[in-house]
Write a protein that holds these residues in place. Structure first.
Motif, PDB file in Angstrom:
ATOM      1  N   PRO A  78       0.922  -1.436  -0.042  1.00  0.00           N
ATOM      2  CA  PRO A  78      -0.021   0.117  -0.024  1.00  0.00           C
ATOM      3  C   PRO A  78       0.966   1.280  -0.034  1.00  0.00           C
ATOM      4  O   PRO A  78       1.957   1.212   0.668  1.00  0.00           O
ATOM      5  N   TYR A 127       2.849  -8.351  -1.687  1.00  0.00           N
ATOM      6  CA  TYR A 127       2.731  -9.653  -2.140  1.00  0.00           C
ATOM      7  C   TYR A 127       3.801 -10.869  -1.824  1.00  0.00           C
ATOM      8  O   TYR A 127       3.586 -11.799  -1.544  1.00  0.00           O
ATOM      9  N   TYR A 145       4.143  -8.878   6.450  1.00  0.00           N
ATOM     10  CA  TYR A 145       2.947  -8.189   6.780  1.00  0.00           C
ATOM     11  C   TYR A 145       2.551  -8.436   5.248  1.00  0.00           C
ATOM     12  O   TYR A 145       2.593  -7.761   4.478  1.00  0.00           O
ATOM     13  N   LYS A 146       1.278  -9.403   5.523  1.00  0.00           N
ATOM     14  CA  LYS A 146       0.420  -9.641   4.113  1.00  0.00           C
ATOM     15  C   LYS A 146      -0.505  -8.292   3.830  1.00  0.00           C
ATOM     16  O   LYS A 146      -0.918  -7.915   4.798  1.00  0.00           O
ATOM     17  N   PRO A 147      -0.758  -8.061   2.607  1.00  0.00           N
ATOM     18  CA  PRO A 147      -1.731  -7.119   2.266  1.00  0.00           C
ATOM     19  C   PRO A 147      -3.021  -7.746   2.213  1.00  0.00           C
ATOM     20  O   PRO A 147      -3.381  -8.863   2.667  1.00  0.00           O
ATOM     21  N   ALA A 148      -4.210  -6.734   1.831  1.00  0.00           N
ATOM     22  CA  ALA A 148      -5.738  -7.642   1.697  1.00  0.00           C
ATOM     23  C   ALA A 148      -5.326  -8.379   0.376  1.00  0.00           C
ATOM     24  O   ALA A 148      -4.781  -8.176  -0.597  1.00  0.00           O
ATOM     25  N   THR A 149      -6.300  -9.469   0.525  1.00  0.00           N
ATOM     26  CA  THR A 149      -6.578 -10.294  -0.602  1.00  0.00           C
ATOM     27  C   THR A 149      -6.874  -9.824  -1.756  1.00  0.00           C
ATOM     28  O   THR A 149      -7.947  -9.042  -1.837  1.00  0.00           O
ATOM     29  N   GLU A 151      -8.736  -8.854  -5.263  1.00  0.00           N
ATOM     30  CA  GLU A 151      -9.784  -9.330  -6.125  1.00  0.00           C
ATOM     31  C   GLU A 151      -9.589 -10.177  -7.260  1.00  0.00           C
ATOM     32  O   GLU A 151      -8.738  -9.878  -7.969  1.00  0.00           O
ATOM     33  N   HIS A 175     -12.509 -14.268  -4.745  1.00  0.00           N
ATOM     34  CA  HIS A 175     -12.688 -13.090  -3.806  1.00  0.00           C
ATOM     35  C   HIS A 175     -13.367 -11.878  -4.447  1.00  0.00           C
ATOM     36  O   HIS A 175     -12.926 -11.168  -5.244  1.00  0.00           O
ATOM     37  N   PRO A 177     -14.655  -8.733  -3.065  1.00  0.00           N
ATOM     38  CA  PRO A 177     -14.716  -7.547  -1.938  1.00  0.00           C
ATOM     39  C   PRO A 177     -15.913  -6.564  -2.093  1.00  0.00           C
ATOM     40  O   PRO A 177     -15.967  -5.507  -1.452  1.00  0.00           O
ATOM     41  N   ASP A 201     -18.852  -9.336  -0.837  1.00  0.00           N
ATOM     42  CA  ASP A 201     -17.901  -9.517   0.547  1.00  0.00           C
ATOM     43  C   ASP A 201     -17.415 -10.898   1.197  1.00  0.00           C
ATOM     44  O   ASP A 201     -17.430 -11.080   1.968  1.00  0.00           O
ATOM     45  N   TYR A 534      -2.065 -14.358  -4.742  1.00  0.00           N
ATOM     46  CA  TYR A 534      -2.446 -14.952  -3.788  1.00  0.00           C
ATOM     47  C   TYR A 534      -1.612 -16.334  -3.464  1.00  0.00           C
ATOM     48  O   TYR A 534      -1.150 -16.318  -2.122  1.00  0.00           O
TER      49      TYR A 534
END
Length: 589
Positions: A78, A127, A145-149, A151, A175, A177, A201, A534
């Motif tokens: 991010p 990633y 530290y993983k990011p958000a999964t 999409e 996925h 969101p 979601d 992923y």
């Protein structure tokens, strides 16, 4: 050139010789004032000289985790994390876009970077690192530290190579969101063949099915649609093959329902079939389907059994064959032909029937219902038997079907082939009652246990789930060497599996690549991006957890570092010792 380990030894020997000389000279002095002081000063001077001129170090035990950290930003980090961490910190990135936009050093040579930062703890965002990059850190570990999964389609699996009659199954995870549902559709030639919906979601597992309508190299389209917008469109390449035909010969001592229904079942499955039923001693009724390689069945001695894959015969017919016909069949089985024996009340067991221990029969009529069960516990619908015939136990055979503790079918190897025997009768009852599933399951198992083994087409396994353009691709092929690679990428043969070959190549063209021996597909770099990202997240999570587990178990808490002893203390001691010797020798020489 003199070895680097020899010079320090020579130097130490010379210092020892000089020490002995100084000791002797001190002994010869007539004036013994400050003798001990002069001797200690001489010894300290000599030792200081050794420490000053030779590299000396010691091992220091320290924690493996350093207080110094280095932040590594990978793709998917991010922006706010980058802005927060890059100020006044030691930071690098493995992504050229992040390096260009945020003006952060790009780690081009990863092995060199790891070596230069061996004392720093690496904290990874985004990633994550590639498998090859993680390999350089196997003795170091990372904090991740993983990011958000991401999409989209984060997981996909299907058989790349299937037979014409097989059903294609796609196992997926999507996925979503978003606050609205997403429709997933599988298309073949622009026609939707299966679809499903993913709720808002959620991260949902999905299963899509397809019956192939063509053969060869096929590319299906998998799309995700929200409203009128197409969110994702992925390629699903599948190579559909026509299974090699298996030629079957049926021999019967007399026309029967068992023989008739079994022949019809083989024809429904499009097996090339030849059938012969004995009418009298030397008269037969024969039947051939189109495409069968045999055309004459009166005399089996002259038959080319090498063109057959399976011979199905009842025990009574086998017992009536001549010695030469039996020898011809035995030679064919030794060469790989499969034989399926249908047991009945033959008064005299055949040459092949004697491979099994038949029990009962001989006209003993005891009609009863039989409940067949496989060795794995799979049950079939009950059957009515008119004759009580079973098989005895033998260490050389493998039981296939049971009725309680009675063996109803068994198989055993014979040369390169297999011989299977069964006492099961009246299976046509299932077909008359409409129980097609029981009939197909039972005879498929028996046929497969005896059928001649046929080498399959090239079997291919990729090291990556989605081999892409301009990326080294590793491919294992089970079969003959692939001709198109031999000139450019020589194969590496497996040490234990003779027909297995490994290739590493650099694809420069996407889509299907067809060789005379093999078909394989190369994806575009943007294809299945969510699944690739992923998979990398999960790989980095696992790597970081394993490293943390090792530290918790005390496997990597302590490290030993070689600390170099500085030179200046030795130099100062040498000067002080020489000064003392000079002062002591000024008045008392």
């Amino acid at each position: 050139m003199m070895n680097e380990h020899v010079l320090p030894v020579i130097f130490v020997v010379m210092v020892i010789a000089l020490g002995i000389y100084l000791f002797i000279m001190e002994k010869r002095r007539s004036y013994k004032f400050h003798y001990a002081v002069r001797w200690v000063a001489s010894a300290v001077a000599l030792l200081s000289l050794v420490g000053w001129l030779l590299p000396l170090s010691y091992s220091s035990r320290t924690d493996s985790v350093s207080n110094e950290v280095c932040y590594v930003f990978t793709k998917g980090t991010p922006k706010d994390t980058i802005e927060k961490r890059k100020r006044g910190q030691h930071v690098v990135t493995t992504d050229s876009a992040i390096s260009r936009i945020h003006r952060i050093t790009l780690a081009k040579n990863w092995s060199d970077f790891v070596q230069k930062n061996s004392g720093r703890q690496l904290i990874v965002y985004g990633y994550g690192l590639s498998e090859s990059s993680l390999h350089h850190l196997k003795d170091k570990g990372i904090t991740y530290y993983k990011p958000a999964t991401p999409e989209g389609f984060v997981f996909a699996h299907w058989q790349r190579y299937v037979g014409e009659s097989e059903e294609i199954l796609l196992w997926l995870q999507y996925h979503n969101p978003r606050s609205q549902a997403v429709k997933i559709a599988l298309k073949d030639a622009s026609m939707v063949v299966d679809s499903t919906t993913v709720s808002p979601d959620t991260l949902n597992p999905l299963l899509l099915r397809l019956k192939p309508k063509s053969v060869g190299n096929v590319v299906l389209d998998l799309i995700a649609v929200a409203g009128k917008d197409t969110l994702f469109s992925e390629k699903v390449p599948i190579h559909i093959t026509v299974p090699p035909s298996s030629n079957v010969l049926l021999l019967s001592s007399t026309p029967s329902f068992q023989h008739k229904f079994l022949g019809a079942w083989f024809q429904e499955l499009r097996y090339p079939l030849a059938s012969r039923s004995r009418i009298s001693k030397d008269k037969f009724s024969t039947f051939y389907t189109s495409g069968h390689p045999l055309s004459q069945l009166d005399n089996l001695e002259r038959l080319d059994f090498g063109k057959l894959d399976l011979l199905v015969a009842d025990e009574a017919e086998l017992s009536q064959l001549s010695g030469r016909e039996t020898k011809a069949i035995e030679k064919a089985i030794n060469d790989g032909l499969g034989l399926l024996i249908l047991g009945n009340s033959a008064a005299k067991p055949s040459f092949f029937g004697r491979l099994f221990d038949w029990k009962g029969g001989q006209g003993q009529v005891n009609e009863r219902a039989v409940q067949l069960v496989t060795s794995d516990g799979e049950r079939f619908s009950p059957l009515s038997f008119e004759e009580e015939i079973t098989l005895g136990y033998s260490e050389r055979q493998r039981g296939l079907l049971y009725d309680g503790n009675r063996i109803m079918a068994a198989t055993r190897p014979y040369g390169l082939g297999h011989v299977t025997a069964t006492t099961i009768q009246n299976t046509h009852q299932w077909r008359l009652k409409g129980d097609e599933a029981s009939y197909a399951r039972l005879w498929s198992m028996l046929v497969n246990s005896a059928m001649r083994h046929q080498d399959a087409d090239q079997a291919t396994v990729y090291s990556a789930a989605f081999p892409s353009l301009f990326q080294w691709t590793h491919m294992d092929v089970l079969g003959a060497p692939v001709h198109s690679f031999v000139d450019y990428y020589p194969p590496i043969s497996d040490n234990w599996i003779a027909r297995r070959h490994s290739y590493a190549f650099w694809p420069i063209k996407g889509g299907w690549h067809t060789d005379s021996d093999l078909s394989y597909y190369v994806y575009g770099n943007a294809d299945w991006q969510a699944a690739k990202d992923y998979a990398r997240i999960q790989s980095n999570q696992y790597f970081a957890q394993e490293a943390a587990s090792s530290e918790d178990n005390g496997l990597s808490e302590i490290a030993y570092l070689q600390v170099q002893i500085p030179k200046w203390p030795f130099f100062m001691l040498f000067l002080i010792s020489v000064a003392i010797l000079w002062y002591a020798g000024r008045d008392f020489i």
